[in-house]
Design an enzyme around this catalytic site. Structure first.
Site, short mmCIF file in Angstrom:
data_model
loop_
_atom_site.label_atom_id
_atom_site.label_comp_id
_atom_site.label_asym_id
_atom_site.label_seq_id
_atom_site.Cartn_x
_atom_site.Cartn_y
_atom_site.Cartn_z
N SER A 17 26.71 -56.15 0.64
CA SER A 17 26.80 -54.78 1.15
C SER A 17 27.06 -54.80 2.65
O SER A 17 26.45 -55.58 3.39
CB SER A 17 25.49 -54.04 0.87
OG SER A 17 25.47 -52.83 1.60
N LYS A 68 23.97 -45.59 -8.80
CA LYS A 68 24.28 -44.26 -8.24
C LYS A 68 24.06 -43.13 -9.24
O LYS A 68 23.63 -42.04 -8.87
CB LYS A 68 25.72 -44.22 -7.74
CG LYS A 68 25.98 -45.07 -6.50
CD LYS A 68 27.41 -44.84 -6.04
CE LYS A 68 27.81 -45.80 -4.96
NZ LYS A 68 29.14 -45.49 -4.42
N ASP A 104 30.07 -39.46 0.39
CA ASP A 104 31.47 -39.91 0.34
C ASP A 104 32.45 -38.77 0.67
O ASP A 104 33.52 -39.02 1.22
CB ASP A 104 31.80 -40.47 -1.05
CG ASP A 104 31.29 -41.90 -1.21
OD1 ASP A 104 31.01 -42.55 -0.19
OD2 ASP A 104 31.17 -42.35 -2.36
N GLY A 130 43.62 -41.79 -9.66
CA GLY A 130 42.37 -42.34 -10.18
C GLY A 130 41.39 -41.23 -10.53
O GLY A 130 41.54 -40.08 -10.07
N GLY A 242 40.92 -47.57 4.22
CA GLY A 242 39.69 -47.31 3.47
C GLY A 242 38.41 -47.60 4.23
O GLY A 242 37.33 -47.15 3.84
P1 ATR Z 1 34.94 -46.20 -8.70
O1 ATR Z 1 33.62 -45.65 -9.12
O2 ATR Z 1 34.86 -47.24 -7.62
O3 ATR Z 1 35.96 -45.16 -8.40
P2 ATR Z 1 35.64 -46.67 -11.45
O4 ATR Z 1 34.77 -45.58 -11.85
O5 ATR Z 1 35.56 -47.94 -12.22
O6 ATR Z 1 35.46 -47.08 -9.94
O7 ATR Z 1 37.15 -46.12 -11.46
C1 ATR Z 1 38.19 -46.94 -11.41
C2 ATR Z 1 39.50 -46.13 -11.39
O8 ATR Z 1 40.56 -47.07 -11.28
C3 ATR Z 1 39.75 -45.33 -12.65
O9 ATR Z 1 40.50 -44.19 -12.32
C4 ATR Z 1 40.58 -46.31 -13.48
O10 ATR Z 1 41.41 -45.70 -14.43
P3 ATR Z 1 40.87 -45.39 -15.93
O11 ATR Z 1 40.14 -44.09 -15.85
O12 ATR Z 1 42.11 -45.34 -16.74
O13 ATR Z 1 39.98 -46.54 -16.30
C5 ATR Z 1 41.43 -46.92 -12.39
N1 ATR Z 1 41.96 -48.23 -12.77
C6 ATR Z 1 41.29 -49.40 -12.80
N2 ATR Z 1 42.12 -50.40 -13.18
C7 ATR Z 1 43.34 -49.84 -13.40
C8 ATR Z 1 44.63 -50.33 -13.81
N3 ATR Z 1 44.83 -51.64 -14.07
N4 ATR Z 1 45.66 -49.45 -13.92
C9 ATR Z 1 45.47 -48.14 -13.66
N5 ATR Z 1 44.28 -47.61 -13.27
C10 ATR Z 1 43.23 -48.44 -13.14
#
Ligand code: ATR
Length: 280
Positions: A17, A68, A104, A130, A242
């Site tokens: 972290s 969380k 956030d 996403g 980021g």
């Molecule tokens: P966080 O909480 O950090 O945002 P998360 O909840 O795991 O992480 O979300 C990951 C995001 O990345 C999601 O929008 C995921 O898409 P899905 O809803 O389809 O799972 C996206 N993501 C992760 N790997 C991906 C990939 N290879 N291609 C497209 N989207 C991806």
């Protein structure tokens, strides 16, 4: 025993972290004799650690993976910043009640304000890529700003439908396969997925058709310049990295636990970047 205020980050894993670096920098900068610690907790241990937090001398904590969502259900009261988020990343006590917030949203917006000061005047269409936890904060923040229309695109349709429903957000859906076609009308693109992070595939988003005035933002900060940001810079688009969101989201907790408002300055950025570089 000491009366010095202390806070911690609770998660698993918690070893890497960056929160101790950030809060440690501000404690030193302000000469506050407080402490910020790491507490590793499994999901089984988490509820009792939260219950014992004040008894163990903590003024509050940051909550990180995988707690969380659990924290949002365990706090006495949600701060408005956490409404609809289903996740809490900052907790503190008010009148002996444990309050849970999600910093956030303000972290993301404060970093955008700092990097592109007039962005609110020029952005009318934002595209969020996403639909995970980070997307929730960003959609919540952007869709509450008058004059900004928010669209979301995500690999899995159900996840973005759920996000919009939970947040009751005024946002439209763009099919994952149509994301490039949407670009010419977009003033702000935000990648909230982990794609582009070291060790992960890059986000597949050809920016050729993006407007020449578009702003491109990424929540990934390892590397600081993701392939998406590099492509944006090659096209002379304004970019927002980021790291700033991570630094700005820490402000709320510090304020609540240590009683002073810290500033995200170049020294802090340099400190955190040095830690990231040493780790790479
Ligand atoms: P966080 O909480 O950090 O945002 P998360 O909840 O795991 O992480 O979300 C990951 C995001 O990345 C999601 O929008 C995921 O898409 P899905 O809803 O389809 O799972 C996206 N993501 C992760 N790997 C991906 C990939 N290879 N291609 C497209 N989207 C991806």
């Amino acid at each position: 025993m000491t009366d010095h205020p202390k806070a911690c980050v609770i998660g698993d894993p918690v070893e890497h972290s960056l929160s101790p670096i950030i809060h440690g920098y501000w404690l030193r900068q302000m000469g506050i004799a407080g402490r910020y610690e790491k507490v590793r907790a499994t999901p089984d241990e988490f509820p009792s650690i939260l219950e014992q937090l004040a008894a163990n001398g903590y003024s509050g904590a940051n909550i990180t993976i995988p707690h969380k969502t659990a924290a949002a259900a365990l706090v006495d009261q949600l701060h408005p910043s956490a409404y609809g988020m289903g996740a809490v990343n900052t907790i503190w006590y008010t009148d002996n009640r444990l309050i849970g917030a999600n910093s956030d949203v303000t972290g993301f917006l404060a970093h955008l304000d700092g990097t592109v000061p007039k962005w609110r005047q020029t952005v009318s269409n934002a595209l969020v890529i996403g639909a995970g936890g980070a997307a929730r904060a960003i959609v919540a923040g952007l869709s509450n700003i008058d004059g900004i229309s928010v669209s979301i695109t995500n690999r899995t349709l159900e996840n973005m439908v759920r996000l919009i429903g939970d947040l009751e957000a005024n946002a439209s859906i763009i099919d994952w396969h149509d994301r490039v076609e949407a670009l010419p009308d977009v003033d702000l693109v935000v990648n909230t997925t982990s794609l582009g992070m070291a060790g992960q595939p890059s986000l597949d988003l050809d920016l050729t058709s993006a407007s020449s005035t578009a702003i491109v933002s990424d929540i990934v900060y390892t590397p600081l310049e993701t392939p998406l940001l590099a492509a944006a810079r090659a096209r002379d688009l304004r970019t927002v990295d980021g790291l700033g969101m991570l630094l700005h989201q820490a402000v709320l907790g510090f304020e609540k636990w240590f009683g002073q408002t810290p500033v995200v300055d170049q020294g802090l950025r340099d400190d955190v970047r040095a830690h990231l570089a040493a780790r790479a």
